[in-house]
Design a protein around this motif. Structure first.
Motif, PDB file in Angstrom:
ATOM      1  N   LEU A  81      11.502  -5.239 -27.587  1.00  0.00           N
ATOM      2  CA  LEU A  81      12.279  -3.994 -27.614  1.00  0.00           C
ATOM      3  C   LEU A  81      13.558  -4.112 -26.799  1.00  0.00           C
ATOM      4  O   LEU A  81      14.636  -3.700 -27.253  1.00  0.00           O
ATOM      5  CB  LEU A  81      11.437  -2.829 -27.093  1.00  0.00           C
ATOM      6  CG  LEU A  81      10.420  -2.259 -28.056  1.00  0.00           C
ATOM      7  CD1 LEU A  81       9.471  -1.317 -27.326  1.00  0.00           C
ATOM      8  CD2 LEU A  81      11.113  -1.540 -29.193  1.00  0.00           C
ATOM      9  N   PHE A 121      17.266  -3.930 -28.624  1.00  0.00           N
ATOM     10  CA  PHE A 121      18.207  -2.867 -28.254  1.00  0.00           C
ATOM     11  C   PHE A 121      19.427  -3.418 -27.521  1.00  0.00           C
ATOM     12  O   PHE A 121      20.519  -2.858 -27.619  1.00  0.00           O
ATOM     13  CB  PHE A 121      17.494  -1.787 -27.426  1.00  0.00           C
ATOM     14  CG  PHE A 121      16.788  -0.779 -28.269  1.00  0.00           C
ATOM     15  CD1 PHE A 121      17.382   0.433 -28.570  1.00  0.00           C
ATOM     16  CD2 PHE A 121      15.527  -1.040 -28.791  1.00  0.00           C
ATOM     17  CE1 PHE A 121      16.739   1.367 -29.369  1.00  0.00           C
ATOM     18  CE2 PHE A 121      14.874  -0.122 -29.581  1.00  0.00           C
ATOM     19  CZ  PHE A 121      15.484   1.087 -29.881  1.00  0.00           C
ATOM     20  N   THR A 122      19.267  -4.522 -26.813  1.00  0.00           N
ATOM     21  CA  THR A 122      20.421  -5.159 -26.174  1.00  0.00           C
ATOM     22  C   THR A 122      21.353  -5.745 -27.223  1.00  0.00           C
ATOM     23  O   THR A 122      22.574  -5.548 -27.166  1.00  0.00           O
ATOM     24  CB  THR A 122      19.956  -6.254 -25.193  1.00  0.00           C
ATOM     25  OG1 THR A 122      19.129  -5.652 -24.198  1.00  0.00           O
ATOM     26  CG2 THR A 122      21.135  -6.936 -24.536  1.00  0.00           C
ATOM     27  N   VAL A 168      21.599  -4.866 -30.407  1.00  0.00           N
ATOM     28  CA  VAL A 168      22.201  -3.746 -31.136  1.00  0.00           C
ATOM     29  C   VAL A 168      23.297  -3.103 -30.294  1.00  0.00           C
ATOM     30  O   VAL A 168      24.380  -2.784 -30.794  1.00  0.00           O
ATOM     31  CB  VAL A 168      21.127  -2.713 -31.546  1.00  0.00           C
ATOM     32  CG1 VAL A 168      21.759  -1.432 -32.057  1.00  0.00           C
ATOM     33  CG2 VAL A 168      20.200  -3.311 -32.591  1.00  0.00           C
ATOM     34  N   GLY A 169      23.028  -2.935 -29.013  1.00  0.00           N
ATOM     35  CA  GLY A 169      24.031  -2.354 -28.124  1.00  0.00           C
ATOM     36  C   GLY A 169      25.290  -3.192 -28.055  1.00  0.00           C
ATOM     37  O   GLY A 169      26.411  -2.664 -28.067  1.00  0.00           O
ATOM     38  N   MET A 228      22.268   2.302 -25.383  1.00  0.00           N
ATOM     39  CA  MET A 228      21.330   1.603 -26.275  1.00  0.00           C
ATOM     40  C   MET A 228      20.439   0.652 -25.482  1.00  0.00           C
ATOM     41  O   MET A 228      19.225   0.586 -25.721  1.00  0.00           O
ATOM     42  CB  MET A 228      22.092   0.814 -27.348  1.00  0.00           C
ATOM     43  CG  MET A 228      22.619   1.678 -28.460  1.00  0.00           C
ATOM     44  SD  MET A 228      21.329   2.571 -29.334  1.00  0.00           S
ATOM     45  CE  MET A 228      20.685   1.302 -30.364  1.00  0.00           C
ATOM     46  N   VAL A 229      21.017  -0.075 -24.547  1.00  0.00           N
ATOM     47  CA  VAL A 229      20.224  -0.984 -23.721  1.00  0.00           C
ATOM     48  C   VAL A 229      19.234  -0.186 -22.877  1.00  0.00           C
ATOM     49  O   VAL A 229      18.056  -0.539 -22.778  1.00  0.00           O
ATOM     50  CB  VAL A 229      21.134  -1.857 -22.832  1.00  0.00           C
ATOM     51  CG1 VAL A 229      20.309  -2.694 -21.866  1.00  0.00           C
ATOM     52  CG2 VAL A 229      22.021  -2.752 -23.697  1.00  0.00           C
ATOM     53  N   LEU A 253      17.978   2.717 -23.568  1.00  0.00           N
ATOM     54  CA  LEU A 253      16.945   3.227 -24.470  1.00  0.00           C
ATOM     55  C   LEU A 253      15.879   2.159 -24.724  1.00  0.00           C
ATOM     56  O   LEU A 253      14.678   2.437 -24.721  1.00  0.00           O
ATOM     57  CB  LEU A 253      17.567   3.679 -25.791  1.00  0.00           C
ATOM     58  CG  LEU A 253      16.629   4.305 -26.815  1.00  0.00           C
ATOM     59  CD1 LEU A 253      15.943   5.528 -26.239  1.00  0.00           C
ATOM     60  CD2 LEU A 253      17.388   4.653 -28.079  1.00  0.00           C
ATOM     61  N   GLY A 254      16.303   0.929 -24.915  1.00  0.00           N
ATOM     62  CA  GLY A 254      15.360  -0.174 -25.087  1.00  0.00           C
ATOM     63  C   GLY A 254      14.484  -0.370 -23.863  1.00  0.00           C
ATOM     64  O   GLY A 254      13.269  -0.595 -23.979  1.00  0.00           O
TER      65      GLY A 254
END
Length: 149
Positions: A22, A26-27, A29-30, A50-51, A53-54
């Motif tokens: 995760l 998210f990293t 994607v961020g 985003m990070v 959130l992960g």
């Protein structure tokens, strides 16, 4: 008998791998949010969010590694995902693992019970050993002629 402690085994491995996955997803994607051909402008704060959130989701998954059961001659402490309870052995009627159940449980008076999420069916031999050990401690602490039972 000395104090014993049991924790789930397989869920700890799975939850750890999921948490790492995760955070990594998210990293990535961020980091990739900065350049999009759609015309949407993502700022650095959006990427950091985003990070974060992960990391928060990973922490939530890691809560599944929290269950633990500790027992000694006086009683048993059951810590599940969120709650923790301590019971004296004379308050426990049985240590059971019902057919088809995901985890063991402590049978209490008045048809109540507490799930012991630290002893999970997927851990097979580890779960059998844990239940047998808890039953031995219970049997030792509560003799058959105990007037409180």
């Amino acid at each position: 008998m000395a104090a014993v402690e049991f924790r789930p085994k397989k869920i700890r491995l799975v939850a750890g791998a999921c948490a790492v996955f995760l955070v990594a997803v998210f990293t990535v994607v961020g980091l990739l949010l900065g350049d999009t051909p759609t015309g949407v402008i993502f700022r650095t704060s959006d990427q950091v969010a985003m990070v974060c959130l992960g990391v928060l989701l990973a922490c939530g998954v890691l809560l599944l590694t929290r269950p633990r059961v500790r027992a000694d001659a006086e009683g048993v402490e059951v810590r599940n995902v969120i709650t923790a309870h301590r019971f004296a052995w004379h308050d426990v009627l049985h240590v059971s693992f019902p057919d088809g159940a995901s985890w063991a449980r402590l049978e209490l008076p008045d048809d109540e019970y507490v799930s012991v999420m630290a002893i999970q069916a997927v851990d097979r031999d580890h779960a059998v050993t844990a239940v047998r050990t808890l039953r031995d401690l219970h049997r030792t602490a509560t003799p058959p002629g105990d007037p409180e039972r």
